[in-house]
Design a protein around this motif. Structure first.
Motif, short mmCIF file in Angstrom:
data_model
loop_
_atom_site.label_atom_id
_atom_site.label_comp_id
_atom_site.label_asym_id
_atom_site.label_seq_id
_atom_site.Cartn_x
_atom_site.Cartn_y
_atom_site.Cartn_z
N PHE A 107 -0.40 -5.47 1.79
CA PHE A 107 -1.82 -5.76 1.79
C PHE A 107 -2.07 -7.15 2.37
O PHE A 107 -1.38 -8.11 2.05
CB PHE A 107 -2.38 -5.70 0.36
N LYS A 108 -3.08 -7.25 3.23
CA LYS A 108 -3.43 -8.53 3.83
C LYS A 108 -3.79 -9.55 2.75
O LYS A 108 -3.42 -10.72 2.84
CB LYS A 108 -4.60 -8.34 4.80
N GLU A 109 -4.50 -9.09 1.72
CA GLU A 109 -4.89 -9.98 0.63
C GLU A 109 -3.66 -10.49 -0.14
O GLU A 109 -3.62 -11.65 -0.56
CB GLU A 109 -5.84 -9.26 -0.32
N ALA A 110 -2.67 -9.61 -0.30
CA ALA A 110 -1.44 -10.01 -0.96
C ALA A 110 -0.69 -11.04 -0.12
O ALA A 110 -0.18 -12.04 -0.65
CB ALA A 110 -0.55 -8.79 -1.21
N TYR B 76 -9.49 -6.25 -8.66
CA TYR B 76 -9.66 -6.45 -7.23
C TYR B 76 -9.38 -5.13 -6.50
O TYR B 76 -8.54 -4.34 -6.93
CB TYR B 76 -8.70 -7.52 -6.71
N HIS B 77 -10.06 -4.94 -5.39
CA HIS B 77 -9.84 -3.76 -4.56
C HIS B 77 -9.35 -4.22 -3.19
O HIS B 77 -10.12 -4.69 -2.35
CB HIS B 77 -11.13 -2.93 -4.44
N TRP B 78 -8.02 -4.12 -3.03
CA TRP B 78 -7.40 -4.49 -1.77
C TRP B 78 -7.20 -3.22 -0.95
O TRP B 78 -6.71 -2.20 -1.46
CB TRP B 78 -6.05 -5.16 -2.01
N ASN B 79 -7.56 -3.26 0.32
CA ASN B 79 -7.44 -2.04 1.13
C ASN B 79 -7.10 -2.29 2.59
O ASN B 79 -7.17 -1.38 3.41
CB ASN B 79 -8.75 -1.23 1.06
N THR B 80 -6.71 -3.53 2.90
CA THR B 80 -6.41 -3.85 4.31
C THR B 80 -4.93 -4.19 4.46
O THR B 80 -4.43 -5.09 3.77
CB THR B 80 -7.25 -5.04 4.80
N ILE C 77 -5.03 -4.66 -9.42
CA ILE C 77 -5.20 -4.39 -8.00
C ILE C 77 -5.33 -2.89 -7.79
O ILE C 77 -4.38 -2.14 -8.03
CB ILE C 77 -4.01 -4.94 -7.18
N ASN C 78 -6.51 -2.44 -7.36
CA ASN C 78 -6.75 -1.00 -7.18
C ASN C 78 -6.19 -0.22 -8.38
O ASN C 78 -5.37 0.69 -8.23
CB ASN C 78 -6.07 -0.49 -5.90
N ASP D 168 0.86 -1.18 0.00
CA ASP D 168 0.00 0.00 0.00
C ASP D 168 0.90 1.24 0.00
O ASP D 168 1.11 1.88 1.02
CB ASP D 168 -0.91 -0.01 1.23
#
Length: 224
Positions: A92-95, A216-220, A198-199, A16
């Motif tokens: 990113f948590k998703e990553a 995908y929208h990663w934000n965490t 990604i975003n 991020d």
């Protein structure tokens, strides 16, 4: 049986934030840069990157200046500290979950970034990714210079660097899966068998219209 290859852009995709900008902020915060306009200039140049108009050689000539008198060993020590303090909290948590899953399945991965390789390598190591490609800088007299070695992994150059890397491997890959956020990576998105955005920036999202690319929208953040 051939395995798929998962390819990742780094900045604003797995992380991020942009590691080049974060690195420059780190250098200012730690007192290695005294120029009050350094970060402002960096922001202006990176705005050009965001729309695919950055002159990479000019950018590197600017950003490598603070390291000119610093031995490579010192730079590498600082990069390790930088990654721990400024980068790892921004993963990113998703990553993190995706990379862990791929590693558990023994699926090969490579990070390819337009950031200098001495940073990309350290970030990849912290993420548990074995292979990493960045812009290689010539070492002159035990100092990193602003001179690029080989093809810079930027825009179309990412394809050339990836092909060089694939040709050096002792295995074939069944499909190329590529993750990115940036319009600069449009050539590699079109080159890969599968693209995942990604975003994505507005330009890349527009370029994806009519294509079978997943968004995908990663934000965490993993350490949030």
């Amino acid at each position: 049986m051939p395995s798929p290859l998962y390819i990742f852009d780094m900045d604003d995709t797995l992380i991020d934030g942009d590691c080049s900008m974060l690195w420059n902020q780190f250098l200012v915060d730690k007192g290695f840069v005294k120029d009050p306009d350094f970060l402002t200039t960096d922001q202006k140049l990176m705005a050009l990157y965001g729309v695919g108009k950055l002159d990479m050689e000019a950018y590197l000539a600017f950003t490598m200046q603070p390291l000119a008198a610093m031995p490579c060993t010192k730079v590498d020590e600082l990069v390790a500290q930088f990654v721990a303090e400024y980068v790892e909290p921004r993963v990113f948590k998703e990553a993190q979950a995706l990379l862990a899953d791929l590693k558990a399945k023994q699926i090969p991965m490579v990070i390819i970034s337009a950031t200098v390789s001495f940073i990309v390598t350290q970030v990849a190591k912290s993420l548990g990714v074995e292979h990493a490609l960045g812009i290689d800088m010539a070492v002159i007299g035990d100092h990193y210079s602003a001179q690029i070695v080989g093809i810079p992994s930027y825009r179309q150059g990412k394809i050339a660097r990836l092909e060089q890397w694939i040709n050096a491997q002792q295995s074939d890959f069944s499909a190329l899966h590529f993750y990115t956020d940036s319009i600069n990576d449009l050539p590699l998105c079109e080159y890969a068998d599968h693209a995942y955005l990604i975003n994505p920036c507005q330009q890349l999202e527009q370029a994806a219209q009519g294509k079978n690319w997943q968004i995908y929208h990663w934000n965490t953040r993993a350490l949030a």
